[in-house]
Design a protein around this motif. Structure first.
Motif, short mmCIF file in Angstrom:
data_model
loop_
_atom_site.label_atom_id
_atom_site.label_comp_id
_atom_site.label_asym_id
_atom_site.label_seq_id
_atom_site.Cartn_x
_atom_site.Cartn_y
_atom_site.Cartn_z
N ASP A 175 43.54 -5.10 22.10
CA ASP A 175 42.78 -6.04 21.28
C ASP A 175 43.75 -7.00 20.62
O ASP A 175 44.67 -6.59 19.90
CB ASP A 175 41.99 -5.26 20.21
N ALA A 176 43.57 -8.29 20.85
CA ALA A 176 44.54 -9.29 20.37
C ALA A 176 44.66 -9.27 18.85
O ALA A 176 45.75 -9.40 18.29
CB ALA A 176 44.14 -10.68 20.86
N THR A 177 43.53 -9.10 18.16
CA THR A 177 43.56 -9.08 16.69
C THR A 177 44.30 -7.85 16.19
O THR A 177 45.09 -7.93 15.24
CB THR A 177 42.12 -9.09 16.13
N ALA A 178 44.04 -6.70 16.82
CA ALA A 178 44.72 -5.46 16.41
C ALA A 178 46.21 -5.55 16.70
O ALA A 178 47.04 -5.08 15.91
CB ALA A 178 44.10 -4.26 17.13
N ASP A 179 46.58 -6.13 17.84
CA ASP A 179 48.00 -6.28 18.17
C ASP A 179 48.73 -7.06 17.08
O ASP A 179 49.81 -6.67 16.61
CB ASP A 179 48.17 -7.01 19.51
N LEU A 180 48.15 -8.19 16.68
CA LEU A 180 48.79 -9.02 15.66
C LEU A 180 48.84 -8.29 14.32
O LEU A 180 49.85 -8.36 13.61
CB LEU A 180 48.04 -10.34 15.52
N ALA A 181 47.76 -7.59 13.99
CA ALA A 181 47.74 -6.85 12.72
C ALA A 181 48.80 -5.75 12.70
O ALA A 181 49.45 -5.52 11.68
CB ALA A 181 46.35 -6.25 12.49
N LEU A 182 48.98 -5.05 13.81
CA LEU A 182 50.02 -4.03 13.88
C LEU A 182 51.40 -4.65 13.68
O LEU A 182 52.24 -4.11 12.96
CB LEU A 182 49.97 -3.32 15.24
N ALA A 183 51.63 -5.79 14.34
CA ALA A 183 52.93 -6.45 14.22
C ALA A 183 53.19 -6.90 12.79
O ALA A 183 54.33 -6.87 12.31
CB ALA A 183 53.01 -7.64 15.17
N GLU A 184 52.14 -7.30 12.08
CA GLU A 184 52.28 -7.79 10.71
C GLU A 184 52.25 -6.68 9.66
O GLU A 184 52.51 -6.95 8.49
CB GLU A 184 51.16 -8.80 10.42
N ASN A 185 51.92 -5.47 10.09
CA ASN A 185 51.78 -4.35 9.16
C ASN A 185 53.13 -3.63 8.99
O ASN A 185 53.57 -2.90 9.86
CB ASN A 185 50.74 -3.36 9.70
N PRO A 186 53.81 -3.83 7.87
CA PRO A 186 55.13 -3.22 7.70
C PRO A 186 55.08 -1.70 7.64
O PRO A 186 56.09 -1.03 7.87
CB PRO A 186 55.63 -3.80 6.37
N ALA A 187 53.90 -1.15 7.36
CA ALA A 187 53.77 0.31 7.27
C ALA A 187 53.48 0.94 8.63
O ALA A 187 53.56 2.18 8.76
CB ALA A 187 52.66 0.68 6.29
N ALA A 188 53.14 0.14 9.62
CA ALA A 188 52.83 0.69 10.95
C ALA A 188 54.11 1.14 11.63
O ALA A 188 55.03 0.34 11.82
CB ALA A 188 52.12 -0.36 11.80
N PRO A 189 54.20 2.42 12.02
CA PRO A 189 55.42 2.91 12.67
C PRO A 189 55.48 2.49 14.15
O PRO A 189 55.03 3.21 15.04
CB PRO A 189 55.30 4.44 12.53
N LEU A 190 56.00 1.30 14.40
CA LEU A 190 56.07 0.78 15.77
C LEU A 190 57.26 1.37 16.50
O LEU A 190 58.37 1.39 15.99
CB LEU A 190 56.19 -0.74 15.75
N GLY A 191 57.03 1.82 17.69
CA GLY A 191 58.11 2.37 18.50
C GLY A 191 57.56 2.84 19.83
O GLY A 191 56.35 2.83 20.07
N GLY A 192 58.44 3.27 20.70
CA GLY A 192 58.03 3.85 21.97
C GLY A 192 57.16 2.94 22.80
O GLY A 192 57.34 1.73 22.88
N ARG A 193 56.14 3.56 23.40
CA ARG A 193 55.28 2.83 24.33
C ARG A 193 54.49 1.73 23.61
O ARG A 193 54.27 0.65 24.17
CB ARG A 193 54.31 3.81 24.99
N ALA A 194 54.06 1.99 22.38
CA ALA A 194 53.27 0.99 21.65
C ALA A 194 54.09 -0.29 21.44
O ALA A 194 53.60 -1.40 21.67
CB ALA A 194 52.81 1.55 20.31
N LEU A 195 55.33 -0.13 21.02
CA LEU A 195 56.17 -1.30 20.80
C LEU A 195 56.44 -2.02 22.11
O LEU A 195 56.41 -3.26 22.17
CB LEU A 195 57.49 -0.89 20.15
N ALA A 196 56.68 -1.26 23.18
CA ALA A 196 56.93 -1.89 24.48
C ALA A 196 55.73 -2.72 24.92
O ALA A 196 55.89 -3.82 25.46
CB ALA A 196 57.25 -0.82 25.52
N GLN A 197 54.52 -2.21 24.68
CA GLN A 197 53.32 -2.96 25.05
C GLN A 197 53.19 -4.24 24.23
O GLN A 197 52.86 -5.30 24.77
CB GLN A 197 52.08 -2.07 24.85
N LEU A 198 53.45 -4.14 22.93
CA LEU A 198 53.33 -5.33 22.08
C LEU A 198 54.36 -6.38 22.46
O LEU A 198 54.06 -7.57 22.52
CB LEU A 198 53.48 -4.94 20.62
N VAL A 199 55.60 -5.95 22.72
CA VAL A 199 56.64 -6.89 23.10
C VAL A 199 56.29 -7.57 24.41
O VAL A 199 56.47 -8.79 24.58
CB VAL A 199 58.01 -6.17 23.19
#
Length: 370
Positions: free
Chosen positions: A141-165
């Motif tokens: 979901d494009a809106t959720a992707d952007l919100a995750l990237a902008e959320n400093p509390a979201a623990p981005l890493g692994g597969r999720a980060l690879a997908q967003l990048v």
């Protein structure tokens, strides 16, 4: 009036007086009293729950939204009240889903996010786990992707980060949001290099140079002098397609480089450094291959500085990250050290390159030459 009445049951009775529609005002006042109470025992919570569920069905959206904004941050807000407000939908639901410290049982963040109206709100919550983030990223979901990237509390890493990048390669807003994160690893910053500002690009090159991943365990094959001269010949003939094909061949790439596209000037310099093309040949290419580059003193000087200052190992890692493709450097080339402060260059070459650049740039910039 209602603030002075302490008996909640009396307030509820007053709310049903057919001659008065005081329900919105009563609900807002009591919600405010509940939210600001110094302590809330079980009876207070139960009384407020009864009052709220009695009044909420009879208030309009504006009143419900005002109450949601009051109650959403309150940890003791009854689960039944949260459920009722979420069921109302619209902005009321988004406020509750986004700010409630604890969602009621059964309100799993990802389940809520499957409603596209709520996906971005869920992705901005501060209590997301790593598993939540992975599932949210999987929704695409494009809106959720952007919100995750902008959320400093979201623990981005692994597969999720690879997908967003990976998605950010084609989305400037997502790339910019990811690049603003202090916790974004150097290799992922490198993947978003072409979306970065000039200052960010300089920092990315420095970060890759300092990263152990930039080091290679085997000697790097470098293109021969003849290969560099062939690239210069393509550039002087303005044969961009031939130049690109030849350079891609030296790098072992099976995809287009498009090194002269808008915003991709750095890619040209990095590709030449990665292939091991000499500094003199690089400068001649900058001055002849593409008019837009050649006619800009600032661009030519910038690209020349990238050539001089970027180690080949860093250029290779950057190029692989930007293109999302491995380089298979030609093995039939000479093994020589690369560019950068530690590289050994042919005698007289740097001075010669600078001399030719300084001499040619005024003519190019004024339109007298290419």
């Amino acid at each position: 009036m209602s603030a002075a009445i302490s008996d909640l049951s009396s307030l509820a009775a007053l709310a049903w007086d057919p001659s008065l529609d005081v329900r919105p005002a009563l609900l807002r006042v009591q919600a405010d009293l509940f939210a600001n109470a110094p302590a809330r025992d079980a009876q207070t919570v139960a009384d407020f729950e009864t009052l709220a569920l009695g009044l909420l069905p009879g208030v309009d959206d504006a009143a419900a939204l005002a109450v949601a904004r009051i109650l959403a941050p309150v940890e003791d807000t009854p689960a039944s009240v949260i459920r009722f407000l979420v069921a109302r939908g619209g902005d009321v639901a988004r406020v509750m889903i986004g700010a409630a410290p604890k969602l009621p049982a059964g309100f799993h963040p990802v389940a809520l996010a499957r409603n596209p109206d709520w996906a971005g709100t869920v992705a901005r919550r501060a209590d997301l786990t790593g598993a939540d983030v992975e599932e949210l990223a999987r929704l695409r979901d494009a809106t959720a992707d952007l919100a995750l990237a902008e959320n400093p509390a979201a623990p981005l890493g692994g597969r999720a980060l690879a997908q967003l990048v990976d998605r950010a390669r084609d989305r400037a807003d997502l790339a910019e949001a990811l690049l603003r994160r202090a916790d974004l690893p150097a290799t992922d910053r490198a993947a978003l290099y072409l979306s970065a500002s000039t200052a960010e690009r300089d920092a990315i090159r420095g970060g890759i140079e300092a990263s152990p991943s930039a080091l290679r365990a085997v000697p790097l094959p470098r293109a021969s002098r003849e290969a560099g001269e062939a690239l210069v010949a393509f550039a002087m003939a303005r044969d961009v397609a031939g130049f690109e094909a030849r350079l891609a061949g030296l790098l072992g790439l099976q995809r287009r480089l498009d090194p002269t596209g808008p915003g991709r000037d750095d890619l040209l310099a990095l590709a030449l450094v990665a292939a091991g093309i000499g500094e003199e040949e690089c400068v001649r290419i900058f001055l002849t291959l593409d008019d837009r580059i050649a006619r800009s003193v600032a661009i030519v000087f910038r690209l020349a500085e990238i050539v001089r200052s970027t180690p080949r190992s860093s250029a290779i890692r950057l190029l692989e990250a930007i293109l999302d493709a491995p380089l298979e450097l030609r093995r039939d080339a000479r093994h020589q050290p690369g560019h950068g402060p530690s590289a050994r260059t042919r005698p007289g070459l740097p001075g010669l390159a600078r001399e030719r650049t300084d001499a040619a740039l005024p003519r190019v910039a004024s339109g007298e030459g290419a």
